[in-house]
Design a protein around this motif. Sequence first.
Motif, short mmCIF file in Angstrom:
data_model
loop_
_atom_site.label_atom_id
_atom_site.label_comp_id
_atom_site.label_asym_id
_atom_site.label_seq_id
_atom_site.Cartn_x
_atom_site.Cartn_y
_atom_site.Cartn_z
N ILE A 133 36.62 39.02 43.20
CA ILE A 133 35.64 39.62 42.29
C ILE A 133 36.14 39.40 40.86
CG2 ILE A 133 34.25 41.64 41.80
CD1 ILE A 133 34.13 40.63 44.73
N ALA A 134 35.38 38.64 40.09
CA ALA A 134 35.84 38.20 38.77
C ALA A 134 34.87 38.64 37.68
CB ALA A 134 35.97 36.67 38.75
N SER A 135 35.37 38.66 36.45
CA SER A 135 34.50 38.91 35.29
C SER A 135 35.10 38.21 34.09
CB SER A 135 34.40 40.42 35.01
OG SER A 135 35.63 40.94 34.58
N GLY A 136 34.26 37.95 33.09
CA GLY A 136 34.75 37.31 31.89
C GLY A 136 35.47 38.27 30.97
N LYS A 137 35.07 39.54 31.00
CA LYS A 137 35.65 40.55 30.12
C LYS A 137 35.78 41.86 30.87
CE LYS A 137 32.83 42.15 26.90
NZ LYS A 137 32.57 43.55 27.32
N GLY A 138 36.58 42.77 30.31
CA GLY A 138 36.75 44.07 30.92
C GLY A 138 35.58 44.99 30.60
N GLY A 139 35.48 46.09 31.32
CA GLY A 139 34.48 47.09 31.02
C GLY A 139 33.12 46.85 31.64
N VAL A 140 33.00 45.88 32.56
CA VAL A 140 31.70 45.60 33.17
C VAL A 140 31.58 46.23 34.55
CG1 VAL A 140 31.44 43.46 31.87
CG2 VAL A 140 32.45 43.39 34.17
N ALA A 260 39.18 31.08 49.13
CA ALA A 260 38.56 32.23 48.48
C ALA A 260 37.22 31.84 47.87
CB ALA A 260 39.48 32.79 47.40
N GLU A 261 36.30 32.81 47.84
CA GLU A 261 34.97 32.61 47.27
C GLU A 261 34.80 33.57 46.11
OE1 GLU A 261 32.02 32.39 50.65
OE2 GLU A 261 33.85 32.81 51.79
N LEU A 262 34.31 33.06 44.98
CA LEU A 262 34.25 33.84 43.75
C LEU A 262 32.90 34.57 43.64
CD1 LEU A 262 36.46 33.93 41.52
CD2 LEU A 262 35.04 32.35 40.20
N VAL A 263 32.96 35.85 43.26
CA VAL A 263 31.77 36.62 42.93
C VAL A 263 31.93 37.07 41.47
CG1 VAL A 263 30.41 38.68 43.41
CG2 VAL A 263 31.47 37.42 45.30
N VAL A 264 31.01 36.66 40.61
CA VAL A 264 31.11 36.90 39.17
C VAL A 264 30.29 38.14 38.81
CG1 VAL A 264 30.66 35.99 36.87
CG2 VAL A 264 31.43 34.46 38.69
N VAL A 265 30.94 39.08 38.08
CA VAL A 265 30.28 40.32 37.65
C VAL A 265 30.00 40.25 36.16
CG1 VAL A 265 30.49 42.83 37.45
CG2 VAL A 265 31.43 41.64 39.45
N THR A 266 28.78 40.64 35.77
CA THR A 266 28.42 40.66 34.36
C THR A 266 27.52 41.87 34.10
OG1 THR A 266 27.46 39.38 32.54
CG2 THR A 266 26.34 39.25 34.67
N THR A 267 27.26 42.12 32.84
CA THR A 267 26.25 43.09 32.43
C THR A 267 25.10 42.32 31.78
OG1 THR A 267 27.62 43.47 30.46
CG2 THR A 267 27.74 45.11 32.22
N SER A 279 34.18 32.66 33.62
CA SER A 279 34.98 32.99 34.80
C SER A 279 34.49 32.25 36.03
CB SER A 279 34.97 34.51 35.04
OG SER A 279 33.67 34.96 35.35
N GLY A 280 33.21 31.90 36.06
CA GLY A 280 32.69 31.09 37.16
C GLY A 280 32.96 29.61 36.98
N LEU A 281 33.00 29.17 35.72
CA LEU A 281 33.24 27.75 35.45
C LEU A 281 34.66 27.32 35.79
CD1 LEU A 281 31.27 27.39 32.10
CD2 LEU A 281 30.63 26.49 34.34
N ARG A 291 30.28 32.13 44.95
CA ARG A 291 29.29 32.57 45.92
C ARG A 291 28.06 33.16 45.27
NH1 ARG A 291 28.16 30.29 49.74
NH2 ARG A 291 30.27 30.27 50.59
N GLY A 292 28.21 33.81 44.11
CA GLY A 292 27.05 34.39 43.46
C GLY A 292 27.44 35.29 42.31
#
Length: 384
Positions: A133-140, A260-267, A279-281, A291-292
């Motif tokens: 579970i990934a994100s580009g920045k904190g706080g999301v 591993a499969e990446l799941v990107v979290v954003t706001t 973070s997905g790139l 993955r999504g």
Amino acid sequence: MNPIEEQLYRRLSAVIDPELGKSITDLGMVTAIQAVPRDQSTNTGSAEQTNAQPVYDVTIGIELTVPGCPLSQAITDSIKQAVASYPDATLVPHIEVGSMDSDKLHALVQRLKAERHENPFSKPGSKTRIFAIASGKGGVGKSSITANLAATFAALGYDTAAIDADIYGFSLPRLFGTSEHPVNLNGMLMPATAWGVKFMSIGIFAGSDKAILWRGPRLQRSLEQFLADVWWGAPDVLLLDLAPGTGDMAISVAQALPNAELVVVTTPQSSASDIAARSGLVALQVPMKVRGVVENMSWFEHRGERLEIFGSGGGQRVADQLTRALGYDVPLLAQLPLDPQIREIGETGRPAVLDEHGRLRDDDFAQSFKHLAQALMAAPSVAD
């Protein structure tokens, strides 16, 4: 062994140690089985007593891996159920509980390590689905999503594990509501367990008030230890809560867990989604499948109206950008609301998707996570 003792041994082979995920007979925990017929000479000879099953007193000796094992009661309850399943006599169990001596424990740990190899998740034939579970920045809300998704998988019946790979901003001990220390079996750690999820975090060792000042090589080593020095068994699902951005830990995960499969979290806002896409790139440079995308804080419900406090469309923008850049479909998997009640429940140490009894709730929030978990498992794995 007499026939009853042989039958009991076979039944005890179905009793599984909850931590190690193996039969107590395979682990050498059963040290004695003795079935002795009970003296019934005082019976009056009534027809009911004459036709009754014979009664045996059964003594079973077991040795747990460590003294005062917290799962002792669960194991002894399972043993009693196995004894009660014997059909041809009434068996009265007496369970004598001890612990392994250092030599026996050392031999067991060495055997388990030999079976496991160094990193059990990267070996050929591993069936564990791994979602980072990934994100580009904190706080999301990445860590909250990790905890709730893990709790959802567990509530759906999956054997679930989670690793707090955000070494600097570890959150899982607080989100799962436990400061339980892992049991150390001669250098092999048993993961902490909460809400049906086995997990490991540096926060368990450092404490919630400690700052971690580690450079890249030590970060990589921490992940290797979480993978190789912890007895995970063979979970169906492993979730990794990554640190924000595309730093050392993301690269280490890609190297250690190529499946591993990446799941990107954003706001929703564009400033967050533009960073999230990066973070997905990372999948263009390391062998990871995206993955999504999950969009968090999509709206706030106020008197029946959905207020888009942080704008709209960020999750779909990230999904579209990654689909174009990676050359395969990267869907928007879920949109989750901004709800103060969810935060309040989470701060009590219970994932908000669960009720007080650890069951999946019936509300829209929990059902969104249920659909997210089902979508992730329905997609073909990297190994397929």
